[in-house]
Scaffold this active site. Structure first.
Site, mmCIF file in Angstrom:
data_model
loop_
_atom_site.group_PDB
_atom_site.id
_atom_site.type_symbol
_atom_site.label_atom_id
_atom_site.label_comp_id
_atom_site.label_asym_id
_atom_site.label_seq_id
_atom_site.Cartn_x
_atom_site.Cartn_y
_atom_site.Cartn_z
ATOM 1 C CB CYS A 198 -0.971 -0.031 1.169
ATOM 2 S SG CYS A 198 -2.358 1.125 0.988
ATOM 3 C CG HIS A 218 -3.460 -3.792 2.822
ATOM 4 N ND1 HIS A 218 -2.591 -3.315 3.786
ATOM 5 C CD2 HIS A 218 -3.953 -2.703 2.183
ATOM 6 C CE1 HIS A 218 -2.565 -1.994 3.733
ATOM 7 N NE2 HIS A 218 -3.384 -1.598 2.764
ATOM 8 C CD GLU A 232 -1.320 -6.460 5.223
ATOM 9 O OE1 GLU A 232 -1.948 -5.414 5.426
ATOM 10 O OE2 GLU A 232 -0.734 -6.711 4.140
#
Length: 317
Positions: free
Chosen positions: A133, A244, A246
């Protein structure tokens, strides 16, 4: 006579084998990698009582899940200290967040590591960088030498990726199952939480960006702007995702559109594995085990923050 030839063959083979440089026989691998994660400045009032900088635990878990350990890197050190850290870690992860990409301490410290990584890789000292990001946005600023971001809002939305022709030959997606690559283009597997990005047109028209990075995927923002969503360095092991990975495994806030399907989890898993495998190619190491142990994030305890932030857990420093 035949026995003589056999003896000569093996004599030559073992002689050549001993003379062959180790690098040619087998590429060195570091199976105890440590990835540095740069902390972010605390700006939200609700977070200020806990510390001045932070790392959401999802990034730590993402990194550890690939088989690495994590060293948190604070923003208050001097250049010499960052140069020393660089010699000991095996890669750098730039997390998302909010900071000025040219004047903030986050940007200044990243610039130090970026220049060190360029020089190291030029000299054959492998060192990967991953930007998520805002981390990806910062990589484009460093490469272009200017901030080219515009409004590309994709806030709290899961998207599929519009893969480019370069994705199929990329290092990042190499070895991905065909089924997952297809799902990546048809299913909303990537969580997006950003307001700015680099447009496809800007990327294509900027000589520095186009010559440095391969554009692996694009997406359409809420305002209709076509933005770059995945990049990787052509000559350097630098990678960026506007989304993202994660969150697919480690974020669960019900108000956030986090992808949790089996394909989304597999995507996150493979990307963590990929980046840490890149880190294994770095032979940097600490001077001794005691110094290494004191530097790792195991010395800190994350706190539950789901009741006042969008993160379940945060490490504060």
């Amino acid at each position: 006579m035949s026995n003589t030839y056999v003896w000569l063959f093996f004599s030559c083979y073992f002689c050549c084998s001993k003379a062959m440089p180790a690098k040619l026989q087998q590429e060195a691998v570091n199976n105890r990698p440590v990835i540095g994660i740069l902390t972010q400045i605390v700006s939200e009032e609700d977070m200020k009582p806990f510390g001045t900088t932070y790392i959401p635990s999802a990034y730590v878990k993402f990194t550890e899940s690939g088989g690495s350990r994590v060293m948190p890197i604070r923003l208050t050190l001097d250049t010499a200290e960052y140069e020393d850290i660089f010699k000991k870690i095996n890669g750098l992860l730039l997390i998302g967040g909010r900071a000025d990409l040219e004047t903030s301490d986050y940007a200044k410290v990243t610039r130090i590591f970026y220049r060190l990584a360029l020089k190291a890789n030029d000299e054959g000292d492998y060192f990967p960088i991953w930007g998520t990001c805002m981390g990806m946005q910062l990589l484009t600023v460093l490469v272009a030498g200017e901030n080219l971001l515009v409004e590309t809002t994709a806030q709290n939305v899961a998207l599929s990726l519009n893969l480019t022709t370069e994705a199929s030959s990329s290092r990042m997606f190499e070895g991905f199952p065909d089924k997952l690559m297809k799902a990546l283009t048809h299913e909303p597997l990537t969580g997006n939480f950003h307001n700015f990005g680099v447009t496809v047109q800007t990327f294509q028209e900027n000589e520095k960006l186009q010559s440095f990075f391969s554009m692996l995927s694009t997406n359409i923002a809420e305002n209709g702007v076509h933005f770059v969503s995945t990049i990787e360095g052509k000559e350097y092991p630098f990678y960026g995702v506007q989304w993202h990975p994660e969150v697919n495994r480690f974020q669960w806030n019900r108000k956030s559109n986090f992808p949790h399907s089996a394909n989304a989890v597999q995507l996150s898993t493979l990307l963590a594995d990929f980046f840490i495998n890149e880190g294994r190619r770095s032979l940097h190491q600490f001077d001794n085990p005691e110094e290494e142990e004191k530097s790792l994030i195991y010395n800190y305890t994350p706190i539950y923050a789901g009741n006042f932030t969008g993160y379940e857990q945060i490490y504060f420093f």
